[in-house]
Scaffold this active site. Structure first.
Site, mmCIF file in Angstrom:
data_model
loop_
_atom_site.group_PDB
_atom_site.id
_atom_site.type_symbol
_atom_site.label_atom_id
_atom_site.label_comp_id
_atom_site.label_asym_id
_atom_site.label_seq_id
_atom_site.Cartn_x
_atom_site.Cartn_y
_atom_site.Cartn_z
ATOM 1 N N ARG A 192 1.010 -1.068 -0.026
ATOM 2 C CA ARG A 192 0.646 -0.380 0.341
ATOM 3 C C ARG A 192 0.766 1.220 -0.084
ATOM 4 O O ARG A 192 1.906 1.511 0.428
ATOM 5 C CB ARG A 192 -0.807 -0.130 0.923
ATOM 6 C CG ARG A 192 -1.576 0.619 2.060
ATOM 7 C CD ARG A 192 -3.104 0.888 2.022
ATOM 8 N NE ARG A 192 -3.909 0.622 1.720
ATOM 9 C CZ ARG A 192 -5.265 0.574 1.783
ATOM 10 N NH1 ARG A 192 -5.543 0.861 2.986
ATOM 11 N NH2 ARG A 192 -6.056 -0.329 1.223
ATOM 12 N N HIS A 229 -6.715 1.275 -7.317
ATOM 13 C CA HIS A 229 -6.916 0.497 -6.521
ATOM 14 C C HIS A 229 -7.346 -0.999 -7.235
ATOM 15 O O HIS A 229 -8.470 -1.753 -6.777
ATOM 16 C CB HIS A 229 -7.825 0.876 -4.918
ATOM 17 C CG HIS A 229 -7.978 -0.199 -3.992
ATOM 18 N ND1 HIS A 229 -7.759 -1.084 -3.541
ATOM 19 C CD2 HIS A 229 -8.789 0.485 -2.917
ATOM 20 C CE1 HIS A 229 -7.337 -1.288 -2.668
ATOM 21 N NE2 HIS A 229 -8.180 -0.423 -1.580
ATOM 22 N N GLN A 248 -9.123 -3.418 -5.032
ATOM 23 C CA GLN A 248 -10.736 -3.515 -4.613
ATOM 24 C C GLN A 248 -11.393 -4.086 -6.071
ATOM 25 O O GLN A 248 -12.877 -4.108 -5.358
ATOM 26 C CB GLN A 248 -11.001 -1.984 -4.652
ATOM 27 C CG GLN A 248 -12.245 -1.023 -4.186
ATOM 28 C CD GLN A 248 -12.520 -2.221 -2.800
ATOM 29 O OE1 GLN A 248 -11.478 -1.703 -1.230
ATOM 30 N NE2 GLN A 248 -14.066 -2.972 -2.564
ATOM 31 N N ASP A 278 -17.322 6.902 -3.070
ATOM 32 C CA ASP A 278 -15.539 6.932 -1.941
ATOM 33 C C ASP A 278 -15.412 8.200 -1.127
ATOM 34 O O ASP A 278 -16.315 9.169 -1.665
ATOM 35 C CB ASP A 278 -14.752 6.554 -2.469
ATOM 36 C CG ASP A 278 -12.681 6.499 -1.548
ATOM 37 O OD1 ASP A 278 -13.412 5.858 -0.252
ATOM 38 O OD2 ASP A 278 -12.112 5.841 -2.616
ATOM 39 N N CYS A 326 -16.335 1.388 -1.471
ATOM 40 C CA CYS A 326 -14.756 0.553 -0.946
ATOM 41 C C CYS A 326 -15.380 0.121 0.110
ATOM 42 O O CYS A 326 -14.125 -0.567 1.349
ATOM 43 C CB CYS A 326 -14.149 0.791 -1.334
ATOM 44 S SG CYS A 326 -13.758 2.850 -1.248
ATOM 45 N N ARG A 367 -13.215 -8.864 -0.154
ATOM 46 C CA ARG A 367 -12.118 -8.385 -0.414
ATOM 47 C C ARG A 367 -11.585 -10.073 -0.344
ATOM 48 O O ARG A 367 -10.399 -10.107 -0.522
ATOM 49 C CB ARG A 367 -12.167 -7.457 -0.162
ATOM 50 C CG ARG A 367 -12.491 -6.189 0.024
ATOM 51 C CD ARG A 367 -11.411 -5.642 -0.576
ATOM 52 N NE ARG A 367 -10.585 -5.247 -1.347
ATOM 53 C CZ ARG A 367 -9.649 -4.699 -0.566
ATOM 54 N NH1 ARG A 367 -10.335 -3.646 -0.369
ATOM 55 N NH2 ARG A 367 -8.336 -4.677 -0.835
#
Ligand code: CP
Ligand code: NVA
Length: 307
Positions: A101, A128, A131, A219, A259, A287
């Site tokens: 990340r 991402h 996701q 988001d 998300c 996920r």
């Protein structure tokens, strides 16, 4: 192979990942023990906070008979000036995959260049992709299909939006991005998505965009690293909220997605999160299954022959 951008996989590979993720989800429910990644290790470097990504990758590795190491850059030599290149070279001589990340997408690219094992983007300022795989899985699970649906993004055209643009383009969903001026998704990725046949429209009007939507997605207004812009972002994005009025404009069976983490009363209201249309918590659970499928694809015994 690496998974740094959603477009690193072909549409057929994404479909195969979703098939496997569904199998893994069923197997976990039935208590079937799997050891696809027995004796394999995944290094996980987190330059930013995480709940879902960290826990789902770590539990995913354990579920598959492997092991995950959580690495905080501040307590690694990276934090004392060791180069990303050296880190990639060393780590890839120990582990079978590296999940990162990253604050800066270029760090991922640099690491991948110096790694002999797959590098996975667990979120960067640009994309991402993990996701987006779980999101597609959730949409297919709920709707029975992906192709032909209308996907509406409401709010900041950020990293999650960028990966979903590629996902929509590759999987045949129409995408409408409703965002204020200056909050458009990455132009280069937009062009890439369009060049792959993506039907993507940018609009300023979230109400018009939501009409006949199959999916309404949002988001946070302030992504990690943008805290200094908070006041300006709140002012600019205030009309870009998923609430019950927008849900009422979409198709009756529209999916409300996020998300997570969510900020209730900002980009989404509490009643929209709790509405029957919401699949937000299913999406978060997926996920785990989607990432397990990805880990097997990249690090499993059959990875070499597929690469
Ligand atoms: N959606 C997501 O990536 O959540 P985390 O930041 O908790 O990992
Ligand atoms: N856009 C958000 C996503 C968090 C999962 C961020 O980058 O902070």
């Amino acid at each position: 192979m690496h998974f740094i951008s959603f477009a690193d996989m072909s549409p057929a590979e994404i479909e195969a990942l979703i098939d496997r993720a569904e199998d893994l989800k069923r197997m976990r429910r039935e208590g079937v023990i799997t050891d696809y990644l027995k004796n394999r290790s995944l290094a996980m470097i987190f330059e930013k906070s995480s709940t879902r990504t960290r826990v789902s990758f770590e539990v995913g590795m354990t579920d598959l008979g492997g092991h995950a190491l959580y690495l905080d850059p501040a307590s690694m030599q990276l934090g004392r000036g060791e180069t990303v290149a050296d880190t990639g070279r060393i780590l890839s001589s120990y582990v079978h995959g590296i999940m990162v990340r990253a604050n800066d997408h270029d760090m991922l690219i640099e690491l991948a260049k110096n790694s002999t094992v797959p590098v996975i983007n667990g979120l960067s300022d640009r994309e991402h992709p993990c996701q987006a795989v779980a999101d597609l899985m959730t949409i297919r699970e709920q709707k029975g299909k992906i192709k032909g649906l209308k996907f509406v993004w409401v709010g900041d055209g950020n990293n999650v939006c960028n990966s979903l643009m590629l996902a929509c383009a590759m999987m045949g969903m129409e995408m409408v991005v409703a965002c204020p001026k200056g909050y458009e998704p990455n132009q280069q990725i937009l062009e890439q998505a369009r060049s792959m046949g993506g039907n993507i429209t940018i609009t300023r009007d979230p109400k018009a965009a939501s009409k006949d939507a199959d999916v309404l997605y949002t988001d946070v207004w302030v992504s990690m690293g943008q805290e200094a812009e908070r006041a300006q972002r709140f002012a600019d994005l205030r009309d870009y909220q998923i609430n019950m009025e927008l849900v009422g404009l979409a198709k009756k069976d529209c999916l409300v997605m996020h998300c997570l983490p969510a900020h209730r009363g900002e980009e989404i209201t509490d009643d929209a999160i709790r509405s029957p249309n919401s699949v937000i918590f299913e999406q978060a659970q997926n996920r785990l299954h989607a990432q397990k499928a990805l880990l097997i694809r990249l690090m499993g015994k059959d990875a070499r022959t597929q690469a």
